[in-house]
Design an enzyme around this catalytic site. Structure first.
Site, short mmCIF file in Angstrom:
data_model
loop_
_atom_site.label_atom_id
_atom_site.label_comp_id
_atom_site.label_asym_id
_atom_site.label_seq_id
_atom_site.Cartn_x
_atom_site.Cartn_y
_atom_site.Cartn_z
N TYR A 12 18.30 68.09 30.89
CA TYR A 12 19.42 67.94 31.84
C TYR A 12 18.93 67.55 33.24
N ASN A 33 9.33 67.64 24.13
CA ASN A 33 9.23 67.87 22.68
C ASN A 33 10.60 67.76 22.00
N LYS A 85 15.10 78.10 28.72
CA LYS A 85 15.84 78.63 29.88
C LYS A 85 16.99 79.58 29.56
N SER A 125 13.16 79.20 39.64
CA SER A 125 14.58 79.53 39.60
C SER A 125 14.86 80.70 40.55
N TYR A 149 12.70 85.58 30.68
CA TYR A 149 12.77 84.22 31.22
C TYR A 149 12.34 84.23 32.70
N LYS A 153 8.91 82.65 34.73
CA LYS A 153 8.92 81.80 35.94
C LYS A 153 8.04 82.42 37.03
N TYR A 177 15.49 76.75 42.08
CA TYR A 177 16.85 76.22 42.01
C TYR A 177 17.86 77.36 41.98
N PHE A 178 19.01 77.12 42.63
CA PHE A 178 20.10 78.07 42.48
C PHE A 178 20.90 77.64 41.23
N ASN A 179 22.16 77.32 41.27
CA ASN A 179 22.87 77.04 40.00
C ASN A 179 23.16 75.54 39.85
N LEU A 200 28.75 78.89 33.45
CA LEU A 200 30.17 78.77 33.80
C LEU A 200 30.73 77.34 33.73
N GLY A 294 23.52 92.50 33.45
CA GLY A 294 22.47 91.80 34.20
C GLY A 294 22.99 90.91 35.31
P1 NAD Z 1 16.76 71.56 29.61
O1 NAD Z 1 16.61 72.47 28.45
O2 NAD Z 1 17.85 70.57 29.58
O3 NAD Z 1 15.38 70.79 29.87
C1 NAD Z 1 14.13 71.35 29.58
C2 NAD Z 1 13.41 70.36 28.68
O4 NAD Z 1 12.12 70.89 28.35
C3 NAD Z 1 14.14 70.14 27.36
O5 NAD Z 1 14.37 68.75 27.21
C4 NAD Z 1 13.21 70.67 26.29
O6 NAD Z 1 13.28 69.91 25.10
C5 NAD Z 1 11.85 70.55 26.98
N1 NAD Z 1 10.83 71.48 26.52
C6 NAD Z 1 10.93 72.82 26.36
N2 NAD Z 1 9.76 73.31 25.93
C7 NAD Z 1 8.90 72.26 25.83
C8 NAD Z 1 7.54 72.14 25.42
N3 NAD Z 1 6.83 73.18 25.01
N4 NAD Z 1 6.97 70.92 25.45
C9 NAD Z 1 7.67 69.84 25.85
N5 NAD Z 1 8.96 69.88 26.22
C10 NAD Z 1 9.56 71.10 26.21
O7 NAD Z 1 16.86 72.47 30.90
P2 NAD Z 1 17.14 72.06 32.42
O8 NAD Z 1 18.41 72.72 32.83
O9 NAD Z 1 16.99 70.62 32.62
O10 NAD Z 1 15.96 72.84 33.13
C11 NAD Z 1 14.77 72.21 33.54
C12 NAD Z 1 13.86 73.26 34.18
O11 NAD Z 1 14.53 73.85 35.30
C13 NAD Z 1 13.51 74.41 33.23
O12 NAD Z 1 12.16 74.76 33.45
C14 NAD Z 1 14.43 75.53 33.68
O13 NAD Z 1 13.88 76.80 33.42
C15 NAD Z 1 14.52 75.26 35.19
N6 NAD Z 1 15.75 75.79 35.77
C16 NAD Z 1 16.95 75.43 35.23
C17 NAD Z 1 18.12 75.97 35.75
C18 NAD Z 1 19.47 75.63 35.16
O14 NAD Z 1 20.41 76.39 35.37
N7 NAD Z 1 19.63 74.51 34.45
C19 NAD Z 1 18.05 76.84 36.85
C20 NAD Z 1 16.81 77.17 37.38
C21 NAD Z 1 15.65 76.62 36.83
C1 UD1 Z 2 22.40 81.85 35.09
C2 UD1 Z 2 21.20 82.49 34.45
C3 UD1 Z 2 20.13 82.71 35.50
C4 UD1 Z 2 19.79 81.41 36.22
C5 UD1 Z 2 21.06 80.88 36.85
C6 UD1 Z 2 20.84 79.58 37.58
C7 UD1 Z 2 22.19 83.79 32.61
C8 UD1 Z 2 22.53 85.15 32.10
N1 UD1 Z 2 21.63 83.75 33.85
O1 UD1 Z 2 22.99 82.86 35.87
O2 UD1 Z 2 18.95 83.20 34.92
O3 UD1 Z 2 18.86 81.64 37.24
O4 UD1 Z 2 22.04 80.68 35.81
O5 UD1 Z 2 20.80 78.53 36.72
O6 UD1 Z 2 22.37 82.78 31.93
N2 UD1 Z 2 30.69 83.50 34.14
C9 UD1 Z 2 31.90 83.80 33.55
N3 UD1 Z 2 32.13 83.33 32.29
C10 UD1 Z 2 31.25 82.56 31.60
C11 UD1 Z 2 30.02 82.24 32.21
C12 UD1 Z 2 29.77 82.74 33.48
O7 UD1 Z 2 32.72 84.49 34.14
O8 UD1 Z 2 31.53 82.17 30.46
C13 UD1 Z 2 30.42 83.98 35.52
C14 UD1 Z 2 29.18 84.85 35.64
O9 UD1 Z 2 29.50 86.21 35.47
C15 UD1 Z 2 28.72 84.52 37.07
C16 UD1 Z 2 29.14 83.06 37.25
O10 UD1 Z 2 30.16 82.83 36.30
O11 UD1 Z 2 29.41 85.30 38.00
C17 UD1 Z 2 28.02 82.07 37.01
O12 UD1 Z 2 27.43 82.32 35.74
P1 UD1 Z 2 26.30 81.36 35.14
O13 UD1 Z 2 26.77 79.95 35.21
O14 UD1 Z 2 25.93 81.89 33.81
O15 UD1 Z 2 25.10 81.48 36.18
P2 UD1 Z 2 24.30 82.81 36.65
O16 UD1 Z 2 25.02 84.03 36.31
O17 UD1 Z 2 24.00 82.64 38.08
#
Ligand code: NAD
Ligand code: UD1
Length: 337
Positions: A12, A33, A85, A125, A149, A153, A177-179, A200, A294
């Site tokens: 993503y 992968n 993640k 994160s 998780y 990190k 990153y935040f959300n 969400l 959590g």
């Molecule tokens: P994503 O799952 O879409 O992308 C991660 C990619 O890593 C995937 O395409 C997956 O196939 C690949 N991958 C996983 N393990 C691998 C491995 N061993 N070797 C090669 N490829 C591998 O997730 P994303 O939302 O794009 O997140 C990217 C990064 O940002 C992640 O490290 C995630 O933890 C971090 N992050 C994401 C969020 C979020 O909410 N999306 C928030 C904070 C941090």
């Molecule tokens: C998620 C991750 C967190 C990560 C963060 C940023 C989980 C449990 N936590 O948390 O590790 O750092 O994203 O990417 O996945 N909500 C609903 N209904 C839903 C989904 C969410 O009410 O179906 C609410 C949650 O209670 C929260 C808000 O929406 O208050 C956002 O939720 P979510 O998008 O899952 O993000 P985080 O809780 O911040």
């Protein structure tokens, strides 16, 4: 022209970052992968930008293949997105998370050392902060992640710190990153979660498109303005541009830097539902459920350090995030499938 290795490049955030890198005239080598993504995302990145990038299917746990890529392409820097993640899954399968996220990063760093690449931008994160009393969150808050998780990190952050202490000619940027939400404005690339979304905005988008019957709001009794959880949502395009700013300002130097990437503004679940309904014209049915274990009431960033040192600030507001998420979802109801 600088050449960048992007791990997790089909994912993503990785696919949006590849797009921004190409637009900024970087040469991109992406690896993944494909465990949680599809190569289709990069085909679309090529279409949108009219530029090419290289992709190899490589697992970070496969040291040999990783080393082959790093020795074949003389890259200037690595942006490291690859990782698992899902918080809930990490509680059930902690070893899988530590192997993948921590050992995968160790292999990457080892291959970088072998090939004399010393610049890395790492996807951390806000989850490393855990539940905190005081908002906004600054980079120097104590870290107290509360699930495997988050701890994976935090562990990678510490490993990278140790590498820098071993050799201060490294250049390491930790981005917390935040959300991340939304999608590219073209509607061609976006978030394509496998199964029912945990987060969400993708959940709301699937309710709007008719794939899910209603949203479950996890708690309306939090000490917030409307009782629902408050988060700092950031548009994935803004987030991707934060990586370019980090590269541009840090690529030629050395150092160890940590930045929050958020908007600095909180948005509640009800506010997100209203914004989505406004831009999509769809009614989002919901029911109130118990709090999700959590979850914290409020979480938002102090992003001033990134603004001062990287010259980066988020541009897009909640409506634009919802508009682009909706455009992506309505053009691609089944994601990349
Ligand atoms: P994503 O799952 O879409 O992308 C991660 C990619 O890593 C995937 O395409 C997956 O196939 C690949 N991958 C996983 N393990 C691998 C491995 N061993 N070797 C090669 N490829 C591998 O997730 P994303 O939302 O794009 O997140 C990217 C990064 O940002 C992640 O490290 C995630 O933890 C971090 N992050 C994401 C969020 C979020 O909410 N999306 C928030 C904070 C941090
Ligand atoms: C998620 C991750 C967190 C990560 C963060 C940023 C989980 C449990 N936590 O948390 O590790 O750092 O994203 O990417 O996945 N909500 C609903 N209904 C839903 C989904 C969410 O009410 O179906 C609410 C949650 O209670 C929260 C808000 O929406 O208050 C956002 O939720 P979510 O998008 O899952 O993000 P985080 O809780 O911040």
């Amino acid at each position: 022209m600088k050449r960048i290795l992007v791990t997790g490049g089909t994912g993503y955030i990785g696919s949006h970052a590849c797009l921004e890198l190409l637009l900024a005239d970087y040469e991109v080598i992406a690896i993944d992968n494909l465990s949680n993504s599809s190569e289709e995302s990069l085909k679309r990145v090529r279409n949108i930008t009219n530029k090419d990038l290289i992709f190899h299917k490589v697992d970070l746990l496969d040291k040999q293949e990783l080393n082959k890529v790093l020795s074949k392409y003389k890259v200037d820097a690595v942006i490291h997105f690859a990782g698992l993640k899902a918080v809930g899954e990490s509680v059930e399968l902690p070893l899988k998370y530590y192997f993948n996220n921590v050992v995968g990063t160790l292999n990457l760093c080892e291959a970088m050392i072998k090939n004399n690449v010393k610049t890395i931008v790492f996807s951390s994160s806000c989850t490393v902060y855990g539940v905190q009393e005081k908002m906004p969150l600054k980079e120097d808050c104590p870290l107290q992640p509360c699930n495997p998780y988050g701890r994976s990190k935090r562990d990678v952050e510490e490993i990278l710190n140790d590498i820098y202490n071993m050799d201060t000619s490294w250049n390491i940027v930790l981005l917390r990153y935040f959300n991340p939400v939304g999608a590219h404005g073209s509607g061609q690339i976006g978030e394509s979660p496998l199964g029912t979304p945990n987060n969400l905005l993708p959940y709301i988008a699937q309710v709007a498109v008719g794939k899910l019957p209603e949203l479950h709001v996890f708690g309306d009794d939090y000490p917030t303005s409307d009782g629902t959880g408050v988060r700092d949502y950031i548009h994935v395009v803004d987030l991707s541009r934060g990586h370019i700013r980090a590269l541009e300002s840090k690529i030629s130097g050395s150092g160890m830097h940590t930045y929050n990437l958020g908007t600095g503004k909180g948005c509640s679940v009800f506010e997100m539902i209203s914004a989505f309904e406004k831009v999509s014209g769809k009614k989002i049915n919901f029911q109130i459920n118990d709090r999700r274990s959590g979850d914290s009431a409020i979480c938002y960033a102090d992003s001033q350090k990134a603004q001062k040192e990287l010259g980066w600030a988020a541009e897009y507001d909640i409506e634009k995030m919802c508009e682009d998420a909706w455009h992506w979802q309505s053009c691609n109801p089944n994601g990349y499938e």
